[in-house]
Design a protein around this motif. Structure first.
Motif, PDB file in Angstrom:
ATOM      1  N   TYR A 371       0.716  -1.268   0.125  1.00 21.34           N
ATOM      2  CA  TYR A 371       0.028   0.008  -0.107  1.00 21.34           C
ATOM      3  C   TYR A 371       0.972   1.303  -0.044  1.00 21.34           C
ATOM      4  O   TYR A 371       0.440   2.309  -0.291  1.00 21.34           O
ATOM      5  N   LEU A 372       2.352   1.084   0.307  1.00 22.85           N
ATOM      6  CA  LEU A 372       2.965   2.257   0.365  1.00 22.85           C
ATOM      7  C   LEU A 372       3.284   2.721  -1.050  1.00 22.85           C
ATOM      8  O   LEU A 372       3.403   2.118  -2.071  1.00 22.85           O
ATOM      9  N   SER A 373       3.758   4.083  -1.163  1.00 20.98           N
ATOM     10  CA  SER A 373       4.195   4.492  -2.479  1.00 20.98           C
ATOM     11  C   SER A 373       5.566   4.981  -2.451  1.00 20.98           C
ATOM     12  O   SER A 373       6.284   4.993  -1.486  1.00 20.98           O
ATOM     13  N   LEU A 374       6.301   4.805  -3.772  1.00 21.92           N
ATOM     14  CA  LEU A 374       7.778   5.224  -3.674  1.00 21.92           C
ATOM     15  C   LEU A 374       8.282   6.453  -3.218  1.00 21.92           C
ATOM     16  O   LEU A 374       9.279   6.781  -2.394  1.00 21.92           O
ATOM     17  N   ASN A 375       7.352   7.436  -3.189  1.00 21.81           N
ATOM     18  CA  ASN A 375       7.569   8.921  -2.724  1.00 21.81           C
ATOM     19  C   ASN A 375       7.389   9.130  -1.552  1.00 21.81           C
ATOM     20  O   ASN A 375       7.501  10.057  -0.588  1.00 21.81           O
ATOM     21  N   ARG A 376       6.991   8.148  -0.475  1.00 18.56           N
ATOM     22  CA  ARG A 376       6.670   8.336   1.066  1.00 18.56           C
ATOM     23  C   ARG A 376       7.830   8.584   1.536  1.00 18.56           C
ATOM     24  O   ARG A 376       9.091   7.754   1.279  1.00 18.56           O
TER      25      ARG A 376
END
Length: 833
Positions: A371-376
């Motif tokens: 559920y995480l994004s790479l830009n987090r």
């Protein structure tokens, strides 16, 4: 290779001279009550010794530094492998660090965009075509007559090195000047560039004044520049403004050119690709060097938080730029890349890059963070998320023969997702690695090959081996505190009745991040649990929307709450307290005693002593943060930090004060035969007994004892506290204040680091707060906490874009009977329904 890790005479911290034999290539869980010595054994003895031996293998010239590193207090350890610590604190908190950079997926994406990305004009959006000399010349001549320009040929762009050969060659070919790192220099000078710093070298091809009669001179300068590079920079001298021309890429309408497309263009950690306003940080008001206040972060007005310059954002694959791909969830990214529409030629180029990306994405999905994004940003990750990302990186490295030491990897995981994590650990083990896992989670314990239980209590009462056995034998072991909770001979009682409320706070139209425009009713004066799988929107709803809106209204702050229409009922509370797992301080100067202001009371007590008054010592004399009473060699820290550059910093005990923090004169003042350094070495439990006759101190220490912190020392550096311990220190500080009866307490996963026996103590504290008329909201996965709530708000059904809905709400019994709720499924079993 030796088949076991043999430990003899381990006495680190509170360990009681224990001997232990651990099998290699297995999963070993170390469990026990808080403060029983789990981390002392796993981290401070086993990993610390493996790390020390690794440092000793480095070059001899570094040996003098490593000789200062203390050997763990243990007689013998044999059979150690190269070790990796995967804990909650070792991930970078730099604002430049993101999920994409940590996992290296972003590096592969940069390469992909450089190889097969299609460039577009960032003004009109048209696809770019190559520019010839005639078009470049016409564009330059369109500048106002009389404009002074320099035609520059970039021969080095943001590359490390001294670049002596390039400079000497340029001189030999007749170049007189160059712009190096933005400054104009004469090439006849003695130019010395630092080897380890990135440099940009642009040769000055010609200096020209814009006039029609100089058309041929401009044309010749461009032709010469293009011999050295595909990208030509025209510098307008009076404005110090650059115009970029490319022999390969230009907009036929706007005349816009892009610089050379290589992976650096997409790096926000490079001057070549970073947004010029925020320098690649993505926010208006932070530096790297500063501690980040997440409440006041404002996205950069130029790049809108993407971190990249407009030229990088103008390059797309299937109509998406690299920032747009970085903003979607890992699950969505995998689907997007699986369905790429590219030519057969592009497929050949992209095949190996995509293969590496898919491998890494699959490992992240395996351990439950899809559920995480790479830009987090890394600083916004919870301890559990950070640890699981590092675990996924290790899974992708395909190493064998490694000793992995993990510190509660299940933190923040819904019971549904714990099995994914366990499968990942089993995969590491099957490759020939040994896993030592500090853990309290029931499923992880039952899936281990060996259980090591320490106890029977915490602090001085801990440090003994109570059980060493296989999981199936553990349940029948009468000496095991853990077994009592696993076999239900001891259990946390379900409340006889649930509290009801007639007053509510209502959040209307919440749609921050993945929340789906939801209306949420939160009852006041009761114990509320917010549940759901990881990424379902729990923290977004409670922290980003509710907490930020409350502090904006109640305390008139400049915080920007997550998107919502309105919140009704704020006037029904007069105070809000948010207690998370962020550190209580960044250095060893911050301790439980200083944070809870226990230290302030102790200093006042020492200043009143006859010996102190005779010498004229005030309370400031007993502060290790002020000159006068502290050891000036270490400035009161008790330790010295040794920077290791590529390796984590190492702390060694101060030679002058031997870790006592104070100078000899200060240590001569004693209360009940103890100096102030000896008092800082006391556990909370010991200090409670020692100061039983001092009401102010006794009250603060009793709260810490009640909340399960009796085993930590008063002077324990903040850097050594786990996230859960830091959170409980914060909670104890709040609890020692006089409650208003209309306070809203928000806690984010307070069971972190707690054994089943400690969770009961925490529950008693939380229930006590509610009995006083306050409201407690807990974001939690632990079913022993959830089953004791008065009201549950369950979000989901999944994480990321498939989350953000209210799946179920009501009493635990009502949620348990809801077939749509994953939480309800596990709760049914816990409630015996």
């Amino acid at each position: 290779m030796q088949q076991s890790i043999i430990i003899k005479g381990a006495r680190q911290h509170n360990l009681k001279n224990i001997d232990l034999v651990l099998p290699r290539n297995k999963i070993i869980v170390i469990t026990g009550p808080s403060g029983s010595g789990k981390s002392s054994l796993a981290m401070d003895t086993i990993f610390a010794e493996a790390h020390r031996r690794y440092l000793q293998s480095l070059p001899i010239e570094l040996r003098t530094i490593f000789d200062q590193i203390q050997k763990p207090d243990v007689d013998l350890i044999e059979g150690l492998s190269p070790a990796v610590s995967v804990d909650q604190k070792t991930i970078s908190k730099s604002p430049r660090s993101t999920v994409g950079t940590i996992t290296e997926i972003y590096d592969y994406l940069r390469l992909l965009y450089a190889k097969i990305g299609t460039p577009y004009c960032f003004i009109c959006g048209k696809e770019l075509i190559s520019q010839d000399i005639h078009k470049m010349t016409a564009s330059i001549l369109s500048l106002p007559e009389g404009t002074r320009i320099q035609v520059l040929a970039p021969v080095v762009i943001e590359k490390k090195g001294e670049h002596r050969e390039i400079i000497e060659r340029a001189k030999a070919e007749g170049f007189i000047r160059a712009r190096i790192d933005g400054k104009l220099v004469e090439l006849t000078q003695n130019i010395s560039l630092k080897k380890n710093i990135r440099h940009t070298i642009e040769l000055v091809v010609d200096r020209i004044i814009i006039k029609e009669k100089y058309k041929n001179q401009i044309k010749r300068a461009l032709e010469l520049a293009i011999k050295y590079t595909q990208t030509v920079v025209v510098n307008i001298v009076d404005k110090n403004k650059d115009i970029i021309f490319s022999s390969t890429l230009a907009c036929p309408t706007c005349g816009v050119s892009l610089p050379e497309i290589d992976p650096r263009l997409f790096s926000f950690n490079s001057k070549y690709g970073a947004c010029p306003r925020c320098r690649g940080l993505g926010y208006e008001n932070i530096e790297e060097e500063e501690e980040i206040d997440v409440l006041t972060l404002t996205p950069c007005k130029l790049c809108r938080g993407t971190r990249l310059r407009q030229e990088a954002l103008a390059i797309k694959i299937n109509e998406k730029n690299i920032a747009e791909l970085s903003a979607i969830s890992i699950d969505e990214l995998k689907n997007f890349l699986s369905e790429l529409k590219i030519s057969s030629h592009e497929s050949l180029i992209a095949e190996r890059i995509l293969k590496e990306i898919f491998i890494k994405l699959e490992f992240l999905q395996k351990i439950g963070v899809g559920y995480l994004s790479l830009n987090r940003p890394a600083f916004s990750l919870s301890g559990g998320e950070a640890q699981r990302i590092r675990l996924a990186t290790q899974l992708g490295s395909h190493l064998s023969g490694v000793l992995y030491v993990l510190d509660e990897p299940s933190i923040g995981l819904h019971p549904r997702d714990c099995l994914k994590l366990i499968d990942s650990m089993k995969e590491l083990s099957m490759r020939g690695n040994t896993l030592i896992v500090v853990e309290h989670d029931e499923k992880t314990i039952m899936n281990a090959d060996l259980i090591v239980e320490l106890g029977p209590g915490g602090g001085r009462q801990g440090g003994y081996l109570t059980v060493v056995s296989a999981p199936e034998k553990l349940i029948r072991n009468k000496n095991s505190i853990t077994a009592q909770y696993l076999n239900n001979s001891s259990k946390i009682a379900i409340p006889k009745e649930r509290r009801k409320s007639s007053e509510f706070i209502k959040i209307i139209g919440a749609e921050a991040y993945n929340l789906k425009n939801i209306d949420v009713k939160i009852p006041l004066g009761v114990f509320v649990c917010v549940t759901g799988v990881a990424g379902s929107g729990k923290s977004t709803l409670i922290f980003e929307v509710l907490y930020k809106a409350l502090i904006k209204k109640l305390y008139n702050t400049n915080v920007l709450p997550g998107k919502h229409k309105t919140i009704e009922g704020i006037e029904k509370i007069d105070k809000v307290v948010y207690i998370d797992q962020s550190p209580i301080g960044r250095t060893s100067r911050s301790t439980p005693a200083t944070y809870t202001q226990v230290m302030n009371e102790i200093r006042e007590l020492f200043a009143m002593l006859p010996d102190a008054r005779v010498r004229g010592y005030t309370k400031s004399r007993f502060s290790f943060n002020l000159s006068g009473g502290r050891c000036e060699d270490c400035q009161g820290e008790g330790v010295k930090k040794i920077k290791m550059h590529l390796l984590p910093d190492v702390y060694v005990v101060c030679d002058s004060c031997k870790g006592k923090r104070y100078n000899e004169e200060t240590l001569q003042i004693k209360y009940k035969n103890k100096n102030i350094s000896e008092i800082l070495e006391m556990t909370v439990s010991e200090a409670l007994e020692f100061f039983s006759a001092v009401p102010k101190l006794r009250h603060k220490l009793q709260v810490m004892e009640d909340i399960g912190l009796g085993y930590i020392t008063l002077g324990q550096p903040a850097t050594t506290l786990s996230g859960g311990e830091a959170q409980r220190v914060k909670l104890s500080k709040e609890l020692s204040k006089k409650p208003t009866g209309k306070t809203l307490y928000i806690l984010d996963e307070p069971t972190t680091g707690l054994h089943m026996v400690d969770i009961e103590r925490l529950l008693n504290i939380l229930q006590r707060l509610v009995e006083m008329g306050n409201t407690v909201i807990v974001i939690e996965h632990d079913l022993d906490i959830v089953k004791c709530a008065d009201y549950i708000i369950d979000l989901g059904p999944e994480g990321g874009t498939d989350g953000g809905y209210i799946v179920a709400e009501g009493t635990p019994e009502e949620v348990a009977m809801n077939p749509k709720s994953y939480t309800g499924k596990f709760l049914r079993e816990k409630l015996g329904l």
